[in-house]
Design an enzyme around this catalytic site. Structure first.
Site, PDB file in Angstrom:
ATOM      1  N   GLN A 190       0.847  -1.189   0.000  1.00  0.00           N
ATOM      2  CA  GLN A 190       0.000   0.000   0.000  1.00  0.00           C
ATOM      3  C   GLN A 190       0.882   1.238   0.000  1.00  0.00           C
ATOM      4  OE1 GLN A 190      -1.866   0.923   3.698  1.00  0.00           O
ATOM      5  NE2 GLN A 190      -3.589   1.998   2.790  1.00  0.00           N
ATOM      6  N   GLY A 191       0.892   2.018  -1.081  1.00  0.00           N
ATOM      7  CA  GLY A 191       1.719   3.212  -1.193  1.00  0.00           C
ATOM      8  C   GLY A 191       0.910   4.475  -0.958  1.00  0.00           C
ATOM      9  N   SER A 203       1.379   6.770   2.430  1.00  0.00           N
ATOM     10  CA  SER A 203       2.131   7.766   3.189  1.00  0.00           C
ATOM     11  C   SER A 203       3.386   8.222   2.447  1.00  0.00           C
ATOM     12  CB  SER A 203       2.537   7.205   4.554  1.00  0.00           C
ATOM     13  OG  SER A 203       1.404   6.961   5.356  1.00  0.00           O
ATOM     14  N   GLU A 211     -13.176  -1.657   6.193  1.00  0.00           N
ATOM     15  CA  GLU A 211     -12.799  -2.615   7.225  1.00  0.00           C
ATOM     16  C   GLU A 211     -12.612  -1.885   8.546  1.00  0.00           C
ATOM     17  OE1 GLU A 211     -12.596  -5.933   7.228  1.00  0.00           O
ATOM     18  OE2 GLU A 211     -13.440  -5.917   5.225  1.00  0.00           O
ATOM     19  N   SER A 268      -2.456   8.025  13.636  1.00  0.00           N
ATOM     20  CA  SER A 268      -1.971   8.158  15.007  1.00  0.00           C
ATOM     21  C   SER A 268      -3.118   8.415  15.978  1.00  0.00           C
ATOM     22  CB  SER A 268      -0.955   9.307  15.098  1.00  0.00           C
ATOM     23  OG  SER A 268      -1.604  10.553  14.958  1.00  0.00           O
TER      24      SER A 268
END
Length: 414
Positions: A142-143, A145, A260, A399
């Site tokens: 998964q690209g 960030s 999800e 975060s």
């Protein structure tokens, strides 16, 4: 969930919370199925692993085994290979997989990209990639960030310029899990700089061995290097590997993250690891008695178990589509916050129960740890390794501070 839970409220009749008998039967069938198809050597490697991630060969082989029985993507729609199960059946299936120490799914393909692909992708993309994911033929990264664009994803700078029938991609991604082992990746890229940030983002599939793609692993505090930097230098990508419409990547990314929403709780993982923490406490001694008999530790275990039970029932409320005053996205933030905090609490319980033994280093290389001895029981390897990497649980995937901001906005209008 195997035993009923009785709750007594003052002045009211006791309530007994238990699964429907049909679901208990389903659980028994699932447990027997896993026991019959999970190779013993694979189960042992997974149970005794030192690293936090399953070895790629075991993961893909497990996907192939499940696919042979039609259960590699049970949460997908039936027309794409799913099982047609209810949310509770899916919950039980996943819980039993973790209890059995089976390898995890290739989450990048099965739980992240897959739903976006079958919902928004062209027939060409669905026909090409869904079978690959379902059959365990590929690993996916998964690209999303970037340096400076983690929590503020809308500020990403990786660009994709359409030239003829190809996109020319330039930029950098970071914290890309499993990129060093991935065959393919799905990337958020900026295709239009002249509109507001969210509208100029697109969703692109890129083959990881394409010229111009460079992957650099990032050493982690626990000895692994699962996280990676990905550099994209004039990478040529066929235009038909764009998912959906140009400029709609932000919408698709939000769909991915919301689809999800209960997985961010890590409830199955935490239940398994709390059971492991209890095993450690029963096997280790302090002051001439078992750690499990120490009042202070018993209090910590009781608190962790109560918190985990509360989290589990919160997950079940979401799965049951219970009505909330706030959007379900707010519930997802709550699950992420408490789930990540509990991961840290439970892994520190393991480390503290091991005491000085937790200081020993175990290599995270994909080989079985040393055979158990009187000094080093088979529950010892890897506990510190996992606890160290889980210090990041309150950071990755959004975060805790960002999740609280989301919660404040969605639930309280702040």
């Amino acid at each position: 969930m195997d035993i009923p839970i009785t709750i007594q409220i003052a002045g009211a009749d006791p309530m007994e919370l238990r699964l429907d008998p049909d679901l208990q039967t389903f659980r028994t069938e699932v447990r027997a199925f896993i026991d019959s198809v999970l190779p013993a050597d694979m189960k042992e490697r997974q149970r005794r692993k030192v690293a936090n991630n399953a070895a790629v060969p075991d993961l893909l082989e497990w996907m192939r085994i499940l696919n042979a029985h039609g259960r590699s993507v049970p949460h997908w729609p039936v027309e794409f290979g799913g099982c047609g199960w209810t949310p509770m059946q899916l919950f039980i299936f996943n819980e039993e997989l973790y209890k059995a120490d089976a390898p995890e799914f290739d989450w990048g393909g099965t739980h992240m990209l897959g739903p976006v692909l079958y919902t928004y992708g062209s027939d060409y993309l669905k026909d090409r990639f869904l079978p690959m994911i379902r059959e365990g033929a590929t690993m996916w990264a998964q690209g999303f960030s970037e340096p400076g664009s983690g929590s503020d994803l809308a500020s990403l700078r990786t660009s994709a310029e359409l030239v003829g029938d190809k996109y020319i991609v330039n930029g950098q991604k970071i914290w890309t899990s499993g990129a060093a082992h991935a065959d393919w990746g799905f990337f958020l890229v900026r295709t239009d700089k002249n509109v507001k940030p969210q509208r100029g983002i697109s969703f692109l599939i890129i083959k990881m061995d394409t010229p111009g793609v460079t992957v650099r692993q990032i050493p982690q505090i626990n000895g692994e290097a699962h996280l990676c930097e990905v550099f994209l230098d004039n990478v040529e990508v066929p235009a038909d590997q764009l998912i959906g419409e140009p400029g709609m990547g932000w919408t698709y990314a939000k769909f991915l993250l919301e689809h999800e929403r209960t997985t961010s709780s890590f409830i199955y993982w935490s239940k398994r690891e709390l059971a492991r923490a209890k095993d450690i406490a029963r096997g280790e001694m302090t002051g001439g008695r078992r750690i499990a008999d120490d009042p202070a530790f018993r209090a910590r275990f009781a608190r962790a178990e109560a918190d985990l039970l509360a989290l589990e029932w919160s997950v079940l409320r979401v799965l049951a589509h219970e009505e909330f005053d706030a959007p379900e996205a707010a519930a997802a933030s709550v699950l992420k916050i408490r789930g990540s905090e509990l991961q840290q609490e439970i892994t520190m319980l393991q480390v503290d129960a091991l005491g000085a033994k937790a200081l020993r280093f175990f290599d995270v290389a994909p080989v079985p740890p040393p055979e158990p001895t009187d000094m080093w029981a088979d529950y010892a390897p890897g506990r510190t390794t996992v606890a160290l990497i889980n210090r990041a649980a309150t950071i990755y995937g959004g975060s805790k501070q960002i999740q609280k901001n989301i919660l404040a906005k969605l639930a309280f209008g702040l």
